[in-house]
Design a protein around this motif. Structure first.
Motif, PDB file in Angstrom:
ATOM      1  N   LYS A 100       0.859  -1.178   0.000  1.00 40.97           N
ATOM      2  CA  LYS A 100       0.000   0.000   0.000  1.00 40.97           C
ATOM      3  C   LYS A 100       0.893   1.224   0.000  1.00 40.97           C
ATOM      4  N   SER A 101       0.398   2.284  -0.601  1.00 41.13           N
ATOM      5  CA  SER A 101       1.193   3.503  -0.740  1.00 41.13           C
ATOM      6  C   SER A 101       1.193   4.316   0.541  1.00 41.13           C
ATOM      7  N   HIS A 102       2.213   5.122   0.690  1.00 46.87           N
ATOM      8  CA  HIS A 102       2.300   6.080   1.798  1.00 46.87           C
ATOM      9  C   HIS A 102       1.896   7.450   1.260  1.00 46.87           C
ATOM     10  N   THR A 103       0.658   7.570   0.835  1.00 44.63           N
ATOM     11  CA  THR A 103       0.136   8.825   0.293  1.00 44.63           C
ATOM     12  C   THR A 103      -1.168   9.170   1.005  1.00 44.63           C
ATOM     13  N   ASP A 104      -1.634  10.404   0.830  1.00 47.33           N
ATOM     14  CA  ASP A 104      -2.901  10.807   1.437  1.00 47.33           C
ATOM     15  C   ASP A 104      -4.040   9.912   0.952  1.00 47.33           C
ATOM     16  N   VAL A 155       5.920  -1.080  -9.642  1.00 45.86           N
ATOM     17  CA  VAL A 155       4.658  -1.426  -8.984  1.00 45.86           C
ATOM     18  C   VAL A 155       3.480  -1.071  -9.881  1.00 45.86           C
ATOM     19  N   ALA A 156       2.536  -2.010 -10.012  1.00 44.20           N
ATOM     20  CA  ALA A 156       1.259  -1.761 -10.679  1.00 44.20           C
ATOM     21  C   ALA A 156       0.244  -1.444  -9.583  1.00 44.20           C
ATOM     22  N   TRP A 157      -0.438  -0.301  -9.704  1.00 48.94           N
ATOM     23  CA  TRP A 157      -1.366   0.165  -8.668  1.00 48.94           C
ATOM     24  C   TRP A 157      -2.814  -0.080  -9.064  1.00 48.94           C
ATOM     25  N   SER A 177       4.403   0.184   1.944  1.00 48.21           N
ATOM     26  CA  SER A 177       4.581  -0.796   3.015  1.00 48.21           C
ATOM     27  C   SER A 177       3.853  -2.079   2.626  1.00 48.21           C
ATOM     28  N   PRO A 178       4.205  -3.202   3.245  1.00 47.00           N
ATOM     29  CA  PRO A 178       3.548  -4.474   2.931  1.00 47.00           C
ATOM     30  C   PRO A 178       2.040  -4.377   3.200  1.00 47.00           C
ATOM     31  N   TYR A 179       1.272  -5.157   2.459  1.00 49.13           N
ATOM     32  CA  TYR A 179      -0.176  -5.122   2.594  1.00 49.13           C
ATOM     33  C   TYR A 179      -0.753  -6.506   2.357  1.00 49.13           C
ATOM     34  N   GLU A 180      -1.721  -6.884   3.177  1.00 50.23           N
ATOM     35  CA  GLU A 180      -2.435  -8.138   2.971  1.00 50.23           C
ATOM     36  C   GLU A 180      -3.719  -7.808   2.222  1.00 50.23           C
TER      37      GLU A 180
END
Length: 74
Positions: free
Chosen positions: A11-15, A34-36, A51-54
């Motif tokens: 997951k991104s560290h954005t607003d 990364v493909a979003w 950061s890692p994301y499940e």
């Protein structure tokens, strides 16, 4: 320090938080392509940006599904 690898969900560290899948290593050490979930594709992401994301079933978008499918079934 987090160690990322190809195939990890992040997951991104954005607003506005975006979910992505790491599809390749970038040219620079410790950076990844990364493909979003919104269809964007970035080339130099690192632990400062994600950061890692499940992943959850509700997180899947057509863009993520395509990136995931292309990655595992080229």
């Amino acid at each position: 320090m987090t160690t990322f690898k190809i195939g990890d969900f992040v997951k991104s560290h954005t607003d506005d938080v975006f979910i992505g899948i790491i599809v390749d290593e970038a040219a620079e050490e410790g950076k990844f392509e990364v493909a979003w979930d919104d269809g964007d594709f970035t080339y130099n992401e690192c632990e400062n940006h994600m950061s890692p994301y499940e992943i959850k079933p509700s997180d899947w978008t057509p863009y993520l599904y395509k990136a995931f499918s292309d990655f595992f079934c080229p």
